[in-house]
Design a protein around this motif. Structure first.
Motif, short mmCIF file in Angstrom:
data_model
loop_
_atom_site.label_atom_id
_atom_site.label_comp_id
_atom_site.label_asym_id
_atom_site.label_seq_id
_atom_site.Cartn_x
_atom_site.Cartn_y
_atom_site.Cartn_z
N UNK A 29 43.75 37.12 28.22
CA UNK A 29 42.01 36.96 28.21
C UNK A 29 41.18 36.81 28.69
N UNK A 30 41.20 35.27 29.24
CA UNK A 30 40.22 34.12 30.19
C UNK A 30 40.07 35.52 31.34
N UNK A 31 41.32 35.47 32.30
CA UNK A 31 40.22 36.82 33.18
C UNK A 31 40.22 37.98 32.70
N UNK A 32 40.44 38.76 31.55
CA UNK A 32 39.42 40.26 31.13
C UNK A 32 38.31 39.36 31.25
N UNK A 33 37.83 38.30 30.16
CA UNK A 33 36.66 38.53 29.76
C UNK A 33 35.52 37.68 31.19
N UNK A 34 36.44 36.86 32.34
CA UNK A 34 35.93 36.66 33.80
C UNK A 34 35.32 38.12 33.97
N UNK A 38 31.52 39.15 35.53
CA UNK A 38 31.61 39.06 36.91
C UNK A 38 30.74 40.53 36.86
N UNK A 39 31.28 41.43 36.30
CA UNK A 39 30.54 43.34 36.07
C UNK A 39 29.08 43.16 35.38
N UNK A 40 28.88 42.53 34.56
CA UNK A 40 27.78 41.74 34.20
C UNK A 40 26.30 41.38 34.69
N UNK A 41 27.07 40.88 35.61
CA UNK A 41 26.19 40.07 36.30
C UNK A 41 25.62 41.13 37.79
N UNK A 42 26.34 42.07 37.64
CA UNK A 42 26.16 42.73 38.88
C UNK A 42 25.30 43.68 38.52
N UNK A 99 35.80 30.61 35.21
CA UNK A 99 36.10 30.31 36.39
C UNK A 99 36.83 31.64 37.15
N UNK A 100 37.43 32.25 36.32
CA UNK A 100 37.74 33.88 36.54
C UNK A 100 36.55 34.10 36.82
N UNK A 101 35.66 34.14 36.17
CA UNK A 101 34.44 35.56 36.25
C UNK A 101 33.95 34.90 37.71
N UNK A 102 33.51 33.46 38.24
CA UNK A 102 33.26 33.11 39.70
C UNK A 102 34.13 33.65 40.93
N UNK A 103 35.08 33.86 40.45
CA UNK A 103 36.51 34.15 41.54
C UNK A 103 36.10 35.39 41.74
N UNK A 104 35.78 36.42 40.47
CA UNK A 104 35.91 38.06 40.38
C UNK A 104 34.37 37.81 41.33
N UNK A 105 33.34 37.33 41.00
CA UNK A 105 31.34 37.04 41.20
C UNK A 105 32.03 37.11 42.94
N UNK A 125 29.38 57.50 40.52
CA UNK A 125 29.00 56.52 39.72
C UNK A 125 29.84 55.38 39.64
N UNK A 126 28.78 54.38 39.31
CA UNK A 126 29.34 52.76 39.09
C UNK A 126 30.33 52.77 38.26
N UNK A 127 30.97 53.56 37.41
CA UNK A 127 32.50 52.88 37.01
C UNK A 127 33.74 53.79 37.63
#
Length: 219
Positions: A29-34, A38-42, A99-105, A125-127
């Motif tokens: 769940x935390x990896x999915x949320x991360x 990370x995608x929203x931050x783009x 933490x996962x969000x920063x790794x993906x970012x 497209x972006x997706x």
């Protein structure tokens, strides 16, 4: 000592199973949320970026113990009344996601911009860019860090015992309090966690070998 472990063996195994369950749910769940963060931050507007950055910094800057106390004991003050196991899983999810969000970012930022520009030039497209370029390419560089933090997250599960989640640390503490064999009980705790960490490490190495096999030059 053998009789002691025979007596408490089932409880220790149940505690280990609960530890694995809480860790697995929290990690997924935390990896999915991360990943979502990370995608929203783009492409998010600046106010949203500020909110996400504040969330990341607050969670990373405070101990998990404090976060869990606030969630479990302070949640009822705002109507959030959770049982110990759901509270523990939610706590692990909230703790691990930044933490996962920063790794993906960082993994997404490492993808060559030329590949993304070329994809946009041919009308992707972006997706589609995320699915066919960012995730496959970024995963190669992100996997070691993902596995490493997943291992760290296993050790944070011991804190769940403070809210009476019947995981391994909780069972070991009860065993030690009843038998006064604290050395043996903590050795058992270390052994169980070593087995879990070793399993995660081996799985991570196999995944890394699988997704990077196309990068290995053939002779």
């Amino acid at each position: 000592m053998i009789e002691t472990f025979r007596q408490y063996g089932p409880a220790l195994l149940q505690g280990f199973a609960m530890t694995v369950f809480c860790w697995a749910m929290g990690a997924v769940l935390s990896m999915a949320l991360g990943l979502v963060i990370a995608l929203i931050q783009r492409h998010a507007p600046r106010p949203v970026l500020w909110l996400l950055r504040a969330y990341i910094e607050v969670i990373r800057g405070t101990p998990f113990l404090v976060q869990l106390f606030v969630l479990y004991y302070g949640g009822p003050m705002i109507g959030l009344l959770l049982d110990p196991i759901p509270a523990g899983i939610l706590g692990l999810t909230l703790y691990g996601s930044p933490y996962y969000a920063e790794i993906f970012r960082s993994a997404f930022n490492a993808v060559p911009k030329g590949q993304i520009e070329a994809a946009r030039a041919i009308g992707m497209t972006e997706p589609t860019i995320v699915r066919r370029i960012l995730l496959p390419v970024g995963l190669v560089s992100a996997l070691p860090a993902l596995v490493n933090f997943s291992i760290i997250l296993t050790k944070e599960t011991v804190i769940l015992s403070i809210i009476t989640v019947p995981e391994l640390m909780y069972q070991v503490g009860r065993m030690g309090a009843e038998t006064f064999r604290y050395v043996e009980t903590n050795l058992a705790l270390a052994l169980f966690f070593w087995l879990l960490v070793e399993a995660i490490s081996r799985t991570g190495r196999r995944l890394e070998a699988h997704i990077t096999q196309h990068l290995t030059p053939r002779t």
